[in-house]
Design a protein around this motif. Structure first.
Motif, short mmCIF file in Angstrom:
data_model
loop_
_atom_site.label_atom_id
_atom_site.label_comp_id
_atom_site.label_asym_id
_atom_site.label_seq_id
_atom_site.Cartn_x
_atom_site.Cartn_y
_atom_site.Cartn_z
N ALA A 47 0.79 -1.20 -0.03
CA ALA A 47 -0.11 0.09 0.13
C ALA A 47 0.93 1.26 0.00
N GLU A 48 2.04 1.37 0.81
CA GLU A 48 2.97 2.22 0.82
C GLU A 48 3.49 2.63 -0.74
N ARG A 49 3.97 1.38 -1.23
CA ARG A 49 4.47 1.53 -2.63
C ARG A 49 4.01 1.91 -3.69
N LEU A 50 2.68 1.29 -3.68
CA LEU A 50 1.70 1.36 -5.00
C LEU A 50 1.34 2.80 -5.18
N PRO A 51 0.94 3.06 -6.37
CA PRO A 51 0.60 4.52 -6.79
C PRO A 51 -1.01 4.65 -6.28
N GLY A 52 -1.27 5.93 -6.07
CA GLY A 52 -2.69 6.14 -5.58
C GLY A 52 -3.07 5.64 -4.30
N ASN A 53 -4.21 5.27 -4.02
CA ASN A 53 -4.62 4.84 -2.92
C ASN A 53 -5.07 3.41 -2.80
N LEU A 54 -4.37 2.49 -3.28
CA LEU A 54 -4.53 1.08 -3.44
C LEU A 54 -4.12 0.38 -2.26
N GLN A 55 -4.97 0.71 -1.27
CA GLN A 55 -4.93 0.53 0.15
C GLN A 55 -4.93 -1.12 0.51
N THR A 68 4.05 6.93 -16.88
CA THR A 68 3.11 8.01 -17.42
C THR A 68 2.24 8.78 -16.31
N GLY A 69 2.26 8.20 -14.97
CA GLY A 69 1.66 8.93 -13.95
C GLY A 69 0.30 8.44 -14.03
N VAL A 70 -0.01 7.47 -14.55
CA VAL A 70 -1.24 7.16 -14.34
C VAL A 70 -1.46 6.26 -13.29
N ILE A 71 -2.45 6.51 -12.72
CA ILE A 71 -2.94 5.55 -11.40
C ILE A 71 -4.20 4.67 -11.76
N PRO A 72 -3.94 3.58 -11.80
CA PRO A 72 -4.92 2.39 -12.09
C PRO A 72 -5.79 2.18 -11.32
N PRO A 111 6.56 -18.54 -4.81
CA PRO A 111 5.33 -18.18 -5.67
C PRO A 111 4.26 -17.59 -4.90
N ILE A 112 4.01 -16.33 -5.52
CA ILE A 112 2.90 -15.46 -4.84
C ILE A 112 2.47 -14.38 -5.82
N GLY A 113 1.32 -14.08 -5.82
CA GLY A 113 0.86 -13.15 -6.59
C GLY A 113 -0.16 -12.25 -5.90
N SER A 114 -0.70 -11.24 -6.42
CA SER A 114 -1.66 -10.33 -5.48
C SER A 114 -2.39 -9.32 -6.53
N PHE A 115 -3.54 -8.87 -6.16
CA PHE A 115 -4.22 -7.88 -6.70
C PHE A 115 -4.57 -6.97 -5.56
N SER A 116 -4.45 -5.42 -6.11
CA SER A 116 -4.67 -4.41 -5.19
C SER A 116 -5.57 -3.37 -5.80
N ALA A 117 -6.52 -2.79 -4.63
CA ALA A 117 -7.35 -1.94 -5.23
C ALA A 117 -7.69 -0.91 -4.08
N SER A 118 -8.45 0.09 -4.15
CA SER A 118 -8.85 1.11 -3.12
C SER A 118 -9.91 0.60 -2.37
N GLU A 119 -10.25 1.24 -1.11
CA GLU A 119 -11.36 1.03 -0.24
C GLU A 119 -12.66 0.73 -0.60
N PRO A 120 -13.14 1.72 -1.70
CA PRO A 120 -14.48 1.67 -1.96
C PRO A 120 -14.65 0.38 -3.04
N LEU A 121 -13.72 0.06 -3.75
CA LEU A 121 -13.76 -1.39 -4.66
C LEU A 121 -13.70 -2.49 -3.66
N TRP A 122 -12.77 -2.47 -2.37
CA TRP A 122 -12.85 -3.39 -1.84
C TRP A 122 -13.82 -3.87 -0.95
N ASN A 123 -14.84 -2.75 -0.64
CA ASN A 123 -15.91 -2.75 0.04
C ASN A 123 -17.16 -3.33 -0.81
N ALA A 124 -16.99 -2.88 -2.12
CA ALA A 124 -17.71 -3.55 -3.03
C ALA A 124 -17.61 -5.04 -3.19
N MET A 125 -16.37 -5.51 -3.15
CA MET A 125 -16.20 -6.85 -3.21
C MET A 125 -16.42 -7.78 -2.03
N PHE A 126 -15.94 -7.25 -0.83
CA PHE A 126 -16.02 -7.80 0.38
C PHE A 126 -16.98 -7.43 1.57
#
Ligand SMILES: *Cc1c(COP(=O)(O)O)cnc(C)c1O
Length: 426
Positions: free
Chosen positions: A106-114, A252-256, A271-286
């Motif tokens: 979360a600290e490293r990723l761009p934007g608020n992908l918390q 490019t400075g774009v925040i996905p 082996p490890i993978g991940s997907f990350s997103a912001s709080e509103p999206l996480w609330n919608a999912m979980f």
């Protein structure tokens, strides 16, 4: 410590080749035998040794998995420590390495992908990202790119863009459209209010190390915003410093809205993978059901400990900067070779240590790779574009090692080109 190489390497090679042919993949066994490749036995730093004790400089880097090289001591140490505590999760208690890794990302990723979800591969990360996009938008359509690569499970294959891998398994997930990579107008022509997400690699990896125009991602961002669709950046290959920046999107400075990771996230040890997103999206999912998306092995302590150590090493050892510096030197050197043999090599392109060399014919690349292996350097094709060979060495590679790889490449180009002219291939 002396490496315990097998006492009778030839016997071992024959045995393993035969077992591979009989119990794993006959076609692949034939190809490996033909290329003169032996059994891999030991690896350290930028090098791999085969069972005969022959050393190879690894310029493929496990398709980008070995950003930290092989068996980085700090990752191995972190994994050993965790192994003595608890390798696999109970699933019913808090998990310290997993929580810490999510916080570091979360600290490293761009934007608020918390928020992050941890899984076991890139394909699984993409599966999760697609599910999240559907759940959060209530829509079903995906726009992906021709030549794009997102994995080979049914969902991730549905957004991957190469017919040979897709055709035998159709029908795949419905509603996936493929448009030319780098062409924002093509996305504009297909995006609508049914589109859940546009999924794209910041630089196409398996598609042949293809770099889009500078305004491509910004325009996709704009289009997604206009239609309420999500932008998924598949950073499985471009993430974590590979391109000379922390993330492929940083150019490019774009925040996905959603970022997927895997490959080098486990430090080349697990082996490890991940997907990350912001709080509103996480609330919608979980929000309604915290167990809506789960994985038994996902987020296991061992892999997360490796991930934490990997992030720390990338920072402490300045690997992002090194990818930039050594990558630029390597790219310039390869361009000089291209300029000398433009009839053989069409183009050299790349960012950081994600470099593609496009030959005029797939045969030219194949002969060059075979010759490089004989000279002790490993390279390979991109999966979706056999005319392009890739150089994705560990980000710990030194200038001297890159210099050696370059010399071998130049010698192999000369040898392969001579052979082509002699026997008239291509
Ligand atoms: C390799 C790759 C994947 C698939 O990862 P696996 O771990 O092989 O399933 C997905 N996306 C991109 C961009 C990749 O390069």
């Amino acid at each position: 410590m002396a490496v315990p190489f097998p006492e009778q390497p030839q016997q071992l090679s024959d045995e393993i080749a035969e077992l591979t042919e009989r119990h794993l993949n006959p076609g692949l066994a034939k190809v490996l035998r033909f290329a003169g490749l032996d059994v891999e036995w030991y690896a350290e730093g930028c090098y791999i040794w085969d069972a005969q004790g022959r050393r190879f400089l690894d310029c493929l880097g496990g398709y980008g998995m070995f950003a930290l090289g092989h068996r980085h001591p700090k990752v191995v140490e972190a994994v050993r420590r965790q192994l003595d505590l608890m390798p696999m999760p109970s699933k019913i208690m808090f998990n310290a390495p997993q929580a810490r890794l999510a916080a570091r990302l979360a600290e490293r990723l761009p934007g608020n992908l918390q928020y992050s979800f941890f899984c076991n591969s890139g394909a699984e990360a993409v599966e999760g990202a697609l599910k999240l996009a559907r759940k959060a938008t209530g829509r079903t359509k995906f726009i992906a790119t021709l030549g794009g690569y997102h994995g080979k499970t049914l969902g991730s294959l549905s957004v991957s863009g190469r017919e040979v891998y897709r055709k035998p398994f159709e029908p795949l997930v419905p509603g996936c459209i493929h448009v030319p990579f780098g062409d924002a107008d093509a996305v504009a022509a297909h995006i609508d209010h049914d589109t859940a997400a546009v999924i794209v690699e910041p630089i196409q990896g398996e598609g042949g190390i293809r770099i889009p125009p500078d305004d491509y991602l910004p325009r996709l961002r704009e289009l997604c915003d206009r239609y309420g669709a999500l932008l998924i950046a598949d950073e499985v290959q471009t993430g974590l410093g590979r391109t000379g920046r922390w993330w492929g999107v940083d150019h490019t400075g774009v925040i996905p809205d959603i970022v997927t990771l895997a490959k080098s996230l486990g430090g080349g040890v697990l082996p490890i993978g991940s997907f990350s997103a912001s709080e509103p999206l996480w609330n919608a999912m979980f929000g309604d059901n915290p167990l809506l998306h789960t994985s038994t092995f996902g987020g296991n302590e061992l892999a997360c400990a490796a991930g934490l150590a990997a992030l720390q090493v990338i920072e402490e050892e300045g690997l992002v900067e090194n990818a930039q510096v050594v990558g630029t030197a390597l790219l310039n050197g390869l361009r000089q070779v291209q300029a000398e043999y433009p009839d053989f090599i069409q183009e050299v392109r790349g960012r950081g240590l994600m470099i593609g060399i496009e030959f005029h014919e797939p045969d030219f690349g194949e002969l060059t790779i075979t010759n490089m292996i004989q000279r002790g350097v490993i390279a390979a094709y991109t999966l979706n574009n056999p005319k392009v060979i890739r150089m994705e060495p560990p980000l710990i590679m030194t200038r001297e090692q890159a210099e050696f790889a370059l010399q071998v490449f130049a010698d192999s180009v000369v040898a392969a080109r001579n052979l082509v002219q002699e026997v008239g291939i291509g």
